[in-house]
Motif scaffolding. Structure first.
Motif, PDB file in Angstrom:
ATOM      1  N   VAL A 142       0.906  -1.202   0.020  1.00  0.00           N
ATOM      2  CA  VAL A 142      -0.035  -0.130   0.001  1.00  0.00           C
ATOM      3  C   VAL A 142       0.923   1.182   0.151  1.00  0.00           C
ATOM      4  N   GLN A 143       0.523   2.500  -0.463  1.00  0.00           N
ATOM      5  CA  GLN A 143       1.053   3.813  -0.457  1.00  0.00           C
ATOM      6  C   GLN A 143       0.933   4.285   0.879  1.00  0.00           C
ATOM      7  N   ASP A 144       2.339   5.052   1.243  1.00  0.00           N
ATOM      8  CA  ASP A 144       2.189   5.892   2.511  1.00  0.00           C
ATOM      9  C   ASP A 144       2.519   4.918   3.607  1.00  0.00           C
ATOM     10  N   VAL A 145       3.237   3.771   3.423  1.00  0.00           N
ATOM     11  CA  VAL A 145       3.658   3.198   4.577  1.00  0.00           C
ATOM     12  C   VAL A 145       5.115   2.744   4.666  1.00  0.00           C
ATOM     13  N   CYS A 146       5.659   2.622   5.697  1.00  0.00           N
ATOM     14  CA  CYS A 146       7.131   2.256   6.184  1.00  0.00           C
ATOM     15  C   CYS A 146       7.212   0.951   6.356  1.00  0.00           C
ATOM     16  N   SER A 147       8.409   0.343   6.021  1.00  0.00           N
ATOM     17  CA  SER A 147       8.644  -0.968   6.549  1.00  0.00           C
ATOM     18  C   SER A 147       9.651  -1.150   7.359  1.00  0.00           C
ATOM     19  N   LEU A 148       9.726  -2.030   8.436  1.00  0.00           N
ATOM     20  CA  LEU A 148      10.955  -2.230   9.435  1.00  0.00           C
ATOM     21  C   LEU A 148      10.998  -3.650   9.756  1.00  0.00           C
ATOM     22  N   TYR A 149      12.269  -3.993   9.642  1.00  0.00           N
ATOM     23  CA  TYR A 149      12.847  -5.364   9.870  1.00  0.00           C
ATOM     24  C   TYR A 149      13.996  -5.418  10.809  1.00  0.00           C
ATOM     25  N   LEU A 150      14.035  -6.566  11.558  1.00  0.00           N
ATOM     26  CA  LEU A 150      15.504  -6.929  12.458  1.00  0.00           C
ATOM     27  C   LEU A 150      16.217  -7.671  11.659  1.00  0.00           C
ATOM     28  N   SER A 151      17.076  -7.545  11.141  1.00  0.00           N
ATOM     29  CA  SER A 151      18.504  -8.251  10.528  1.00  0.00           C
ATOM     30  C   SER A 151      18.980  -8.839  11.738  1.00  0.00           C
ATOM     31  N   HIS A 152      19.553 -10.136  11.493  1.00  0.00           N
ATOM     32  CA  HIS A 152      20.215 -10.830  12.625  1.00  0.00           C
ATOM     33  C   HIS A 152      21.058 -11.914  12.048  1.00  0.00           C
ATOM     34  N   PRO A 153      22.166 -12.238  12.548  1.00  0.00           N
ATOM     35  CA  PRO A 153      23.014 -13.374  11.971  1.00  0.00           C
ATOM     36  C   PRO A 153      22.134 -14.563  12.029  1.00  0.00           C
ATOM     37  N   GLU A 154      22.493 -15.666  11.215  1.00  0.00           N
ATOM     38  CA  GLU A 154      21.628 -16.990  11.178  1.00  0.00           C
ATOM     39  C   GLU A 154      21.737 -17.754  12.580  1.00  0.00           C
ATOM     40  N   ASP A 155      22.738 -17.502  13.264  1.00  0.00           N
ATOM     41  CA  ASP A 155      22.704 -18.143  14.520  1.00  0.00           C
ATOM     42  C   ASP A 155      22.110 -17.555  15.666  1.00  0.00           C
ATOM     43  N   MET A 156      21.342 -16.644  15.484  1.00  0.00           N
ATOM     44  CA  MET A 156      20.568 -15.942  16.608  1.00  0.00           C
ATOM     45  C   MET A 156      19.737 -16.862  17.226  1.00  0.00           C
ATOM     46  N   PRO A 157      19.709 -16.988  18.507  1.00  0.00           N
ATOM     47  CA  PRO A 157      18.932 -17.713  19.344  1.00  0.00           C
ATOM     48  C   PRO A 157      17.307 -17.277  18.911  1.00  0.00           C
ATOM     49  N   TRP A 158      16.489 -18.325  19.114  1.00  0.00           N
ATOM     50  CA  TRP A 158      15.122 -18.023  19.106  1.00  0.00           C
ATOM     51  C   TRP A 158      14.746 -17.129  20.451  1.00  0.00           C
ATOM     52  N   VAL A 159      14.010 -16.059  19.959  1.00  0.00           N
ATOM     53  CA  VAL A 159      13.394 -15.032  21.137  1.00  0.00           C
ATOM     54  C   VAL A 159      12.538 -14.233  20.291  1.00  0.00           C
ATOM     55  N   GLN A 160      11.349 -13.867  20.949  1.00  0.00           N
ATOM     56  CA  GLN A 160      10.378 -13.004  20.466  1.00  0.00           C
ATOM     57  C   GLN A 160      10.799 -11.511  20.851  1.00  0.00           C
ATOM     58  N   TYR A 161      10.203 -10.522  19.737  1.00  0.00           N
ATOM     59  CA  TYR A 161      10.274  -8.984  20.085  1.00  0.00           C
ATOM     60  C   TYR A 161       9.371  -8.443  19.626  1.00  0.00           C
ATOM     61  N   ASP A 162       9.474  -7.039  19.758  1.00  0.00           N
ATOM     62  CA  ASP A 162       8.474  -6.088  19.327  1.00  0.00           C
ATOM     63  C   ASP A 162       9.184  -5.217  18.307  1.00  0.00           C
ATOM     64  N   LEU A 163       8.412  -4.924  17.416  1.00  0.00           N
ATOM     65  CA  LEU A 163       9.122  -3.641  16.669  1.00  0.00           C
ATOM     66  C   LEU A 163       8.246  -2.382  16.698  1.00  0.00           C
ATOM     67  N   SER A 164       8.839  -1.210  16.843  1.00  0.00           N
ATOM     68  CA  SER A 164       8.179   0.184  17.044  1.00  0.00           C
ATOM     69  C   SER A 164       8.594   1.067  15.896  1.00  0.00           C
ATOM     70  N   VAL A 165       7.774   1.611  15.216  1.00  0.00           N
ATOM     71  CA  VAL A 165       7.987   2.991  14.765  1.00  0.00           C
ATOM     72  C   VAL A 165       6.946   4.144  15.216  1.00  0.00           C
ATOM     73  N   GLY A 166       7.834   4.999  15.982  1.00  0.00           N
ATOM     74  CA  GLY A 166       7.025   6.089  16.719  1.00  0.00           C
ATOM     75  C   GLY A 166       6.067   5.361  17.643  1.00  0.00           C
ATOM     76  N   ARG A 167       4.738   5.375  17.691  1.00  0.00           N
ATOM     77  CA  ARG A 167       3.697   4.716  18.517  1.00  0.00           C
ATOM     78  C   ARG A 167       3.109   3.478  18.236  1.00  0.00           C
ATOM     79  N   SER A 168       3.503   3.225  16.700  1.00  0.00           N
ATOM     80  CA  SER A 168       3.011   1.819  16.426  1.00  0.00           C
ATOM     81  C   SER A 168       3.860   1.067  16.686  1.00  0.00           C
ATOM     82  N   THR A 169       3.314  -0.235  17.131  1.00  0.00           N
ATOM     83  CA  THR A 169       4.075  -1.369  17.412  1.00  0.00           C
ATOM     84  C   THR A 169       3.599  -2.716  16.881  1.00  0.00           C
ATOM     85  N   ARG A 170       4.543  -3.656  16.648  1.00  0.00           N
ATOM     86  CA  ARG A 170       4.186  -4.776  16.016  1.00  0.00           C
ATOM     87  C   ARG A 170       4.814  -5.914  17.156  1.00  0.00           C
ATOM     88  N   SER A 171       4.072  -6.802  17.566  1.00  0.00           N
ATOM     89  CA  SER A 171       4.319  -7.481  18.357  1.00  0.00           C
ATOM     90  C   SER A 171       4.396  -9.028  18.126  1.00  0.00           C
TER      91      SER A 171
END
Length: 102
Positions: A25-54
């Protein structure tokens, strides 16, 4: 440092203010967390300003259609900025079984 895991290294936030290559869609941003392949399994939240994805994890690295960036940009002294954040969930072990040593 993540409680239950310790120090995680090699992490980078990848932010696309005009949407990443898979944004739909238009007028959206994208956010990703890049990590090494051997990163342990862990859950996390990402935020842009006040918008959070859990509930994200190393398999699901981020969100293509994260949020409308225009809603999250702050202006101060003529400069525009947006806060990007990653918050890791504490790692707890599953228990409840009988102690095999007893």
């Amino acid at each position: 440092e993540v409680p239950g895991l310790g120090l995680l290294s090699g992490l980078r936030l990848r932010f696309f203010p005009n949407g990443g290559p898979n944004a739909t869609v238009q007028d959206v941003c994208s956010l990703y967390l890049s990590h090494p392949e051997d990163m342990p399994w862990v859950q996390y939240d990402l935020s842009v300003g006040r918008s959070t994805r859990s509930g994200l994890d190393p398999i699901f690295a981020g969100i293509d259609d994260f949020c409308s960036l225009s809603q999250e940009v702050q202006e101060s002294d003529g400069a525009r900025s947006v806060l990007l954040c990653v918050r890791f969930h504490s790692v707890t072990s599953c228990g409840g079984g009988a102690d095999p040593s007893s």
